[in-house]
Design an enzyme around this catalytic site. Structure first.
Site, PDB file in Angstrom:
ATOM      1  N   ASP A  47       5.516  -2.445  -0.448  1.00  0.00           N
ATOM      2  CA  ASP A  47       5.333  -2.484   1.571  1.00  0.00           C
ATOM      3  C   ASP A  47       4.191  -3.621   1.784  1.00  0.00           C
ATOM      4  O   ASP A  47       5.208  -4.519   2.628  1.00  0.00           O
ATOM      5  CB  ASP A  47       4.972  -1.665   2.183  1.00  0.00           C
ATOM      6  CG  ASP A  47       6.012  -0.178   1.859  1.00  0.00           C
ATOM      7  OD1 ASP A  47       6.645  -0.087   2.938  1.00  0.00           O
ATOM      8  OD2 ASP A  47       5.957  -0.009   1.437  1.00  0.00           O
ATOM      9  N   ARG A  61       5.230  -3.344  11.884  1.00  0.00           N
ATOM     10  CA  ARG A  61       4.132  -3.825  12.943  1.00  0.00           C
ATOM     11  C   ARG A  61       4.501  -5.300  13.047  1.00  0.00           C
ATOM     12  O   ARG A  61       4.518  -6.238  14.149  1.00  0.00           O
ATOM     13  CB  ARG A  61       2.272  -3.686  12.902  1.00  0.00           C
ATOM     14  CG  ARG A  61       1.940  -4.266  13.580  1.00  0.00           C
ATOM     15  CD  ARG A  61       0.030  -4.135  13.766  1.00  0.00           C
ATOM     16  NE  ARG A  61      -0.630  -5.020  14.697  1.00  0.00           N
ATOM     17  CZ  ARG A  61      -1.397  -5.670  14.315  1.00  0.00           C
ATOM     18  NH1 ARG A  61      -0.469  -6.640  12.639  1.00  0.00           N
ATOM     19  NH2 ARG A  61      -1.294  -7.076  14.802  1.00  0.00           N
ATOM     20  N   HIS A  70       1.508   6.887   1.666  1.00  0.00           N
ATOM     21  CA  HIS A  70       1.247   5.350   2.291  1.00  0.00           C
ATOM     22  C   HIS A  70       1.943   5.542   3.360  1.00  0.00           C
ATOM     23  O   HIS A  70       2.203   3.419   3.639  1.00  0.00           O
ATOM     24  CB  HIS A  70       1.931   4.016   1.273  1.00  0.00           C
ATOM     25  CG  HIS A  70       3.726   4.353   0.367  1.00  0.00           C
ATOM     26  ND1 HIS A  70       3.527   5.534   0.471  1.00  0.00           N
ATOM     27  CD2 HIS A  70       4.280   3.433   1.249  1.00  0.00           C
ATOM     28  CE1 HIS A  70       5.915   4.965   0.365  1.00  0.00           C
ATOM     29  NE2 HIS A  70       5.584   4.288   0.905  1.00  0.00           N
ATOM     30  N   HIS A  87      12.859   4.736   0.948  1.00  0.00           N
ATOM     31  CA  HIS A  87      11.890   5.691   0.924  1.00  0.00           C
ATOM     32  C   HIS A  87      13.082   6.900  -0.284  1.00  0.00           C
ATOM     33  O   HIS A  87      15.084   6.687  -0.019  1.00  0.00           O
ATOM     34  CB  HIS A  87      12.208   6.559   1.684  1.00  0.00           C
ATOM     35  CG  HIS A  87      10.645   5.797   2.302  1.00  0.00           C
ATOM     36  ND1 HIS A  87      10.555   6.330   3.631  1.00  0.00           N
ATOM     37  CD2 HIS A  87      10.105   5.020   2.077  1.00  0.00           C
ATOM     38  CE1 HIS A  87       9.631   5.581   4.179  1.00  0.00           C
ATOM     39  NE2 HIS A  87       9.512   5.385   2.964  1.00  0.00           N
ATOM     40  N   GLY A 129       6.700   0.369  -3.284  1.00  0.00           N
ATOM     41  CA  GLY A 129       6.374   1.381  -2.519  1.00  0.00           C
ATOM     42  C   GLY A 129       4.498   1.606  -2.540  1.00  0.00           C
ATOM     43  O   GLY A 129       3.674   1.188  -2.006  1.00  0.00           O
ATOM     44  N   ASP A 134      12.908   7.721   5.845  1.00  0.00           N
ATOM     45  CA  ASP A 134      12.525   9.344   5.896  1.00  0.00           C
ATOM     46  C   ASP A 134      12.040   9.290   6.384  1.00  0.00           C
ATOM     47  O   ASP A 134      11.067   9.984   6.618  1.00  0.00           O
ATOM     48  CB  ASP A 134      12.298   9.839   4.372  1.00  0.00           C
ATOM     49  CG  ASP A 134      12.189  10.826   4.584  1.00  0.00           C
ATOM     50  OD1 ASP A 134      12.861  11.607   5.686  1.00  0.00           O
ATOM     51  OD2 ASP A 134      12.252  12.085   3.439  1.00  0.00           O
ATOM     52  N   ASP A 186       0.889   1.582   5.272  1.00  0.00           N
ATOM     53  CA  ASP A 186       1.708   0.088   4.757  1.00  0.00           C
ATOM     54  C   ASP A 186       2.406   0.543   5.273  1.00  0.00           C
ATOM     55  O   ASP A 186       3.450  -0.708   5.813  1.00  0.00           O
ATOM     56  CB  ASP A 186       1.378   0.012   3.275  1.00  0.00           C
ATOM     57  CG  ASP A 186       0.163   0.742   1.965  1.00  0.00           C
ATOM     58  OD1 ASP A 186      -0.677   0.792   3.011  1.00  0.00           O
ATOM     59  OD2 ASP A 186       0.529   0.270   0.816  1.00  0.00           O
TER      60      ASP A 186
HETATM   61  O1  LIG Z   1       7.884   3.570  -0.246  1.00  0.00           O
HETATM   62  C1  LIG Z   1       8.994   2.503  -0.067  1.00  0.00           C
HETATM   63  C2  LIG Z   1       8.378   2.396   1.426  1.00  0.00           C
HETATM   64  O2  LIG Z   1       7.561   2.685   1.960  1.00  0.00           O
HETATM   65  C3  LIG Z   1      10.170   2.458  -1.469  1.00  0.00           C
HETATM   66  O3  LIG Z   1       9.561   1.833  -2.626  1.00  0.00           O
HETATM   67  P1  LIG Z   1       9.941   2.174  -3.603  1.00  0.00           P
HETATM   68  O4  LIG Z   1      11.174   1.117  -3.218  1.00  0.00           O
HETATM   69  O5  LIG Z   1       9.416   1.913  -5.599  1.00  0.00           O
HETATM   70  O6  LIG Z   1      10.275   3.745  -3.681  1.00  0.00           O
END
Ligand SMILES: O=C(CO)COP(=O)(O)O
Length: 127
Positions: free
Chosen positions: A60, A96, A87, A8, A55, A80, A90
């Protein structure tokens, strides 16, 4: 052996530092990453990384599909824990699926070293 790297936004600097420190080990894997993480890692380290969607746009889920297909052997996902993600479902699904398929998963730096060490040992055992 295929390894997924994800972070994140708040954790991207830590993942980049980790990848710089462990570049020699990471180079031994087929690497994949969510979109922005992958681009940041490529720019900072020159590692060869297959980039999925970002992501929030489904990255993801794409890595989750690889876990379900058992084409992904490990995941380092620096989450984080202090910021809500749009999301989140996801992210939960990816975590999981790691549990369903017994895929090694690290969600913080301390366990990232441990998971990478174990996978490197497996690679050495295969060699
Ligand atoms: O959001 C993410 C994982 O949940 C990471 O996505 P990015 O690598 O595109 O920032």
């Amino acid at each position: 052996m295929r390894l997924a790297l994800i972070a994140h936004d708040e954790k991207k600097p830590a993942l980049i530092e980790f990848a710089q420190e462990r570049k020699a080990d990471l180079e031994r894997f087929e690497l994949m990453a969510t979109g922005t993480t992958g681009q940041r890692l490529i720019d900072a380290t020159g590692l060869d990384i297959e980039r999925k969607q970002s992501g929030p746009l489904g990255g993801d889920m794409q890595i989750g599909a690889e876990i379900a297909d058992e084409t992904c052997d490990g995941v380092i996902f620096l989450r984080d824990p202090l910021t809500a993600q749009p999301h989140e479902p996801d992210i939960s699904a990816l975590l999981r699926l790691c549990d369903v398929h017994q895929t090694p998963l690290a969600t913080n730096l301390a366990s990232a070293d441990a998971v990478l060490d174990e996978l490197v040992d497996q690679l050495d055992g295969e060699a």
